[in-house]
Design a protein around this motif. Sequence first.
Motif, short mmCIF file in Angstrom:
data_model
loop_
_atom_site.label_atom_id
_atom_site.label_comp_id
_atom_site.label_asym_id
_atom_site.label_seq_id
_atom_site.Cartn_x
_atom_site.Cartn_y
_atom_site.Cartn_z
N GLY A 113 -11.94 3.05 -8.42
CA GLY A 113 -10.83 3.11 -7.89
C GLY A 113 -10.43 2.00 -6.82
N ILE A 114 -11.01 0.93 -7.11
CA ILE A 114 -10.66 -0.27 -6.49
C ILE A 114 -10.83 -1.58 -7.47
CG2 ILE A 114 -13.14 -0.81 -5.63
CD1 ILE A 114 -11.86 -1.77 -2.83
N PHE A 115 -10.04 -2.66 -7.40
CA PHE A 115 -10.22 -3.74 -8.20
C PHE A 115 -10.41 -5.02 -7.60
CE2 PHE A 115 -5.52 -3.68 -8.11
CZ PHE A 115 -5.40 -4.98 -7.29
N GLU A 116 -11.22 -5.90 -8.15
CA GLU A 116 -11.25 -7.29 -7.43
C GLU A 116 -10.55 -8.39 -8.33
OE1 GLU A 116 -12.73 -11.34 -7.19
OE2 GLU A 116 -13.31 -10.11 -8.94
N SER A 117 -9.81 -9.24 -8.04
CA SER A 117 -8.85 -10.07 -8.59
C SER A 117 -8.67 -11.59 -7.90
CB SER A 117 -7.40 -9.45 -8.87
OG SER A 117 -6.65 -10.51 -9.73
N GLY A 118 -9.51 -12.45 -8.41
CA GLY A 118 -9.50 -13.60 -7.66
C GLY A 118 -10.07 -13.66 -6.33
N GLY A 119 -11.17 -12.63 -6.16
CA GLY A 119 -11.57 -12.48 -5.01
C GLY A 119 -10.92 -11.56 -3.90
N TRP A 120 -9.85 -11.25 -4.32
CA TRP A 120 -9.10 -10.27 -3.49
C TRP A 120 -9.65 -8.74 -3.96
CZ3 TRP A 120 -5.79 -11.53 0.37
CH2 TRP A 120 -5.26 -12.96 0.39
N ILE A 121 -9.74 -7.93 -3.04
CA ILE A 121 -10.19 -6.59 -3.33
C ILE A 121 -9.22 -5.37 -2.84
CG2 ILE A 121 -12.05 -4.97 -2.85
CD1 ILE A 121 -13.99 -7.08 -2.49
N GLY A 122 -8.89 -4.59 -3.57
CA GLY A 122 -7.92 -3.56 -3.05
C GLY A 122 -7.32 -2.77 -4.31
N HIS A 123 -5.90 -2.55 -4.25
CA HIS A 123 -5.43 -1.82 -5.39
C HIS A 123 -3.91 -2.33 -5.35
CE1 HIS A 123 -5.05 1.05 -8.63
NE2 HIS A 123 -6.38 1.17 -8.39
N ASN A 124 -3.19 -2.00 -6.32
CA ASN A 124 -1.66 -2.06 -6.54
C ASN A 124 -0.98 -0.70 -6.81
OD1 ASN A 124 -2.79 -1.76 -9.28
ND2 ASN A 124 -1.18 -3.42 -10.01
N GLY A 125 0.12 -0.60 -6.73
CA GLY A 125 0.69 0.83 -7.11
C GLY A 125 1.93 0.50 -7.58
N SER A 126 2.22 1.41 -8.46
CA SER A 126 3.69 1.45 -9.06
C SER A 126 4.16 2.63 -9.74
CB SER A 126 3.45 0.49 -10.41
OG SER A 126 4.90 0.62 -11.11
N ILE A 127 5.31 3.17 -8.88
CA ILE A 127 6.07 4.18 -9.68
C ILE A 127 7.62 3.82 -9.79
CG2 ILE A 127 4.57 5.76 -8.16
CD1 ILE A 127 6.96 6.32 -6.29
N PRO A 128 8.27 4.40 -10.76
CA PRO A 128 9.65 4.30 -10.89
C PRO A 128 10.33 3.75 -9.62
CG PRO A 128 8.93 5.98 -12.29
CD PRO A 128 7.94 6.00 -11.33
N GLY A 129 10.83 2.44 -9.55
CA GLY A 129 11.57 1.97 -8.25
C GLY A 129 10.94 1.32 -7.29
#
Length: 229
Positions: free
Chosen positions: A158-174
């Motif tokens: 339930g968590i990612f690492e991208s370029g050293g940044w740790i956390g998460h994104n979110g997307s629902i319509p709009g």
Amino acid sequence: MRALLSDPSRSFTPRELLAHGFRHPNTFAPGERFQYSNTNLVLLGLVVEKVGGQRLADFVHQRVLRPARLRHTLFPEGPEFPEPRARLHRPDAERRDRGRHGLEPSWAWAAGAMISDLHDLRRWARIVATGTLISPQARRERLTMLPTGFPGTSYGLGIFESGGWIGHNGSIPGYQSVTVHLPSWNATLVLLLNTDVTHDGQEPSSLLARAITEVVTPDNVYDRPAPPR
């Protein structure tokens, strides 16, 4: 998606959400490769309810929001959407943002139905990246990252690492969000967007986060694209 977009005010139960996924065969065997799946998070929400002995919204409030002191974050019971709030900016926004409530978020449930603001998410970014609310063993297990197939990005529990940044994104319509923390700099980045209109097939939240980190942390660029071949 047809059911959701044809009636944005419709409420879904977790079992109804799972029924959509279970109509189809598994894409591949567990552990064979990576594919992000909201269905897995809906299943996790039901597990939390069974083990915790209460509704997911109550469990999250007692075990997460209260100890983290997130006073402007909620797990909605229905279509409530506190004012003031950002209005949608997308081609069909007028139809979907009618009235006070706008889009009914139950279709995401445990996968992303929660509502928050910049100040709470800034606090939450560091908490989730450092594992403040969980045991040392759970922190280690959660941060056991696996490759996702996207350059520079790996995924744990339930968590990612991208370029050293740790956390998460979110997307629902709009709406879209990025909530990440960079431990090496003790830096936090929170983005909240009131649009989900893609650009060249890419999510605007990822493009904006990448552009910001290219300037402020050039050695740690979020969602860095693959080099050209």
